[in-house]
Design an enzyme around this catalytic site. Structure first.
Site, PDB file in Angstrom:
ATOM      1  N   ASN A 114      -8.659   0.767   0.287  1.00 20.12           N
ATOM      2  CA  ASN A 114      -8.536  -0.369  -0.630  1.00 20.12           C
ATOM      3  C   ASN A 114      -8.845   0.074  -2.058  1.00 20.12           C
ATOM      4  O   ASN A 114      -9.712   0.917  -2.297  1.00 20.12           O
ATOM      5  CB  ASN A 114      -9.382  -1.565  -0.196  1.00 20.12           C
ATOM      6  CG  ASN A 114     -10.837  -1.256   0.071  1.00 20.12           C
ATOM      7  OD1 ASN A 114     -11.187  -0.149   0.421  1.00 20.12           O
ATOM      8  ND2 ASN A 114     -11.692  -2.248  -0.090  1.00 20.12           N
ATOM      9  N   GLU A 167      -9.700  -1.595  -5.595  1.00 20.09           N
ATOM     10  CA  GLU A 167     -10.057  -2.838  -6.290  1.00 20.09           C
ATOM     11  C   GLU A 167      -9.876  -2.699  -7.797  1.00 20.09           C
ATOM     12  O   GLU A 167      -9.596  -1.619  -8.323  1.00 20.09           O
ATOM     13  CB  GLU A 167     -11.499  -3.222  -5.911  1.00 20.09           C
ATOM     14  CG  GLU A 167     -11.594  -3.526  -4.427  1.00 20.09           C
ATOM     15  CD  GLU A 167     -12.942  -4.089  -4.004  1.00 20.09           C
ATOM     16  OE1 GLU A 167     -13.901  -4.074  -4.796  1.00 20.09           O
ATOM     17  OE2 GLU A 167     -13.014  -4.554  -2.850  1.00 20.09           O
ATOM     18  N   CYS A 189      -5.200  -3.983  -0.598  1.00 22.92           N
ATOM     19  CA  CYS A 189      -5.844  -3.613   0.666  1.00 22.92           C
ATOM     20  C   CYS A 189      -5.418  -2.206   1.106  1.00 22.92           C
ATOM     21  O   CYS A 189      -4.318  -1.739   0.786  1.00 22.92           O
ATOM     22  CB  CYS A 189      -5.440  -4.579   1.775  1.00 22.92           C
ATOM     23  SG  CYS A 189      -6.031  -6.258   1.564  1.00 22.92           S
ATOM     24  N   GLU A 207      -4.443  -1.193   4.036  1.00 23.56           N
ATOM     25  CA  GLU A 207      -3.239  -1.157   4.876  1.00 23.56           C
ATOM     26  C   GLU A 207      -1.979  -1.054   4.016  1.00 23.56           C
ATOM     27  O   GLU A 207      -1.075  -0.263   4.288  1.00 23.56           O
ATOM     28  CB  GLU A 207      -3.122  -2.430   5.729  1.00 23.56           C
ATOM     29  CG  GLU A 207      -4.230  -2.627   6.745  1.00 23.56           C
ATOM     30  CD  GLU A 207      -5.407  -3.439   6.214  1.00 23.56           C
ATOM     31  OE1 GLU A 207      -5.799  -3.242   5.047  1.00 23.56           O
ATOM     32  OE2 GLU A 207      -5.928  -4.260   6.974  1.00 23.56           O
ATOM     33  N   CYS A 265      -5.427  -8.833   6.579  1.00 16.79           N
ATOM     34  CA  CYS A 265      -5.191 -10.111   5.909  1.00 16.79           C
ATOM     35  C   CYS A 265      -3.726 -10.535   6.077  1.00 16.79           C
ATOM     36  O   CYS A 265      -2.874  -9.740   6.498  1.00 16.79           O
ATOM     37  CB  CYS A 265      -5.564 -10.015   4.428  1.00 16.79           C
ATOM     38  SG  CYS A 265      -4.327  -9.190   3.424  1.00 16.79           S
ATOM     39  N   CYS A 287      -1.097  -8.377   4.314  1.00  9.79           N
ATOM     40  CA  CYS A 287      -0.881  -7.078   4.980  1.00  9.79           C
ATOM     41  C   CYS A 287      -0.056  -7.259   6.247  1.00  9.79           C
ATOM     42  O   CYS A 287       0.814  -6.443   6.554  1.00  9.79           O
ATOM     43  CB  CYS A 287      -2.210  -6.407   5.301  1.00  9.79           C
ATOM     44  SG  CYS A 287      -3.014  -5.728   3.838  1.00  9.79           S
TER      45      CYS A 287
HETATM   46  N1  THU Z   1      -9.474  -5.435   2.545  1.00 13.80           N
HETATM   47  C1  THU Z   1      -8.662  -4.470   3.055  1.00 13.80           C
HETATM   48  O1  THU Z   1      -8.489  -3.407   2.453  1.00 13.80           O
HETATM   49  N2  THU Z   1      -8.050  -4.715   4.235  1.00 13.80           N
HETATM   50  C2  THU Z   1      -8.218  -5.834   4.982  1.00 13.80           C
HETATM   51  O2  THU Z   1      -7.633  -5.939   6.045  1.00 13.80           O
HETATM   52  C3  THU Z   1      -9.070  -6.920   4.498  1.00 13.80           C
HETATM   53  C4  THU Z   1      -9.712  -6.715   3.193  1.00 13.80           C
HETATM   54  C5  THU Z   1     -10.145  -5.167   1.283  1.00 13.80           C
HETATM   55  C6  THU Z   1      -9.704  -5.992   0.105  1.00 13.80           C
HETATM   56  C7  THU Z   1     -10.941  -5.923  -0.770  1.00 13.80           C
HETATM   57  O3  THU Z   1     -10.919  -4.731  -1.526  1.00 13.80           O
HETATM   58  C8  THU Z   1     -12.081  -5.845   0.207  1.00 13.80           C
HETATM   59  O4  THU Z   1     -11.527  -5.421   1.434  1.00 13.80           O
HETATM   60  C9  THU Z   1     -12.826  -7.146   0.404  1.00 13.80           C
HETATM   61  O5  THU Z   1     -11.956  -8.185   0.694  1.00 13.80           O
END
Ligand code: THU
Length: 161
Positions: free
Chosen positions: A62, A64, A73, A75, A112, A115
């Site tokens: 991920n 940010e 994310c 994925e 999510c 994704c």
């Molecule tokens: N996140 C992912 O990378 N994958 C997921 O399946 C759910 C959430 C990340 C997004 C964000 O950077 C952090 O997790 C918190 O939501």
């Protein structure tokens, strides 16, 4: 009125040893990837690993951003990278792991909605199911394809010829 039930089947494993060698490697890669996450805001580090039909494994984490919605994310980072590097090669499987508060999370991380939509697109594009491994400290949940995680999904069929 008709009631229509939609069922999702998942398979749960209590240890890595119950899976075959290539599955174990993919899962290990997703666990290793968490260290490369850029998650200074949520501190929720996610690692994803995709296995391609050519045998290559591509990882993503991920990413940010101070402008929160600009992040992505793990994925989608992994899938977009894989599909950019090899536009003609199908993805066979995907493993996802998260590391939070100094440890791998207790329960498998469900991808999510956005994704799920992207994983389904990759299945549709290559006409191949993508097997999904959701990995946690305690167990591994396996789903046969992304469509099972996103029933009633929107796809190319709604966009005319
Ligand atoms: N996140 C992912 O990378 N994958 C997921 O399946 C759910 C959430 C990340 C997004 C964000 O950077 C952090 O997790 C918190 O939501």
């Amino acid at each position: 009125m008709r009631k229509v039930e939609i069922k999702t089947t998942t398979y749960e494993y209590d240890s890595l040893q119950e899976l075959n060698e290539s599955e174990q490697i993919l899962i290990k890669k997703s666990k290793e990837a968490v260290k490369n996450a850029y998650a200074p805001y949520s501190k929720f580090n996610v690692g994803a690993a995709v296995l391609l039909e050519n045998g290559e494994i591509i990882t993503g984490t991920n990413q940010e951003n101070a402008a929160y919605p600009s992040g992505l994310c793990a994925e989608r980072v992994a899938i977009f990278y894989a599909n950019s590097k090899y536009p003609d090669v199908a993805i066979k499987s995907l493993a996802v792991t998260a590391f939070y508060n100094e440890e791998y999370i207790e329960n498998p991380l469900p991808p999510c909605g956005a994704c799920r939509q992207v994983i389904v697109e990759s299945e549709t594009r290559f006409k191949k199911p993508i097997k999904i491994y959701l990995v946690s400290k305690e167990k591994i949940t396996v789903i046969e394809d992304a469509k099972s995680l996103l029933p009633l999904n929107f796809d190319e069929n709604f966009l005319g010829d």
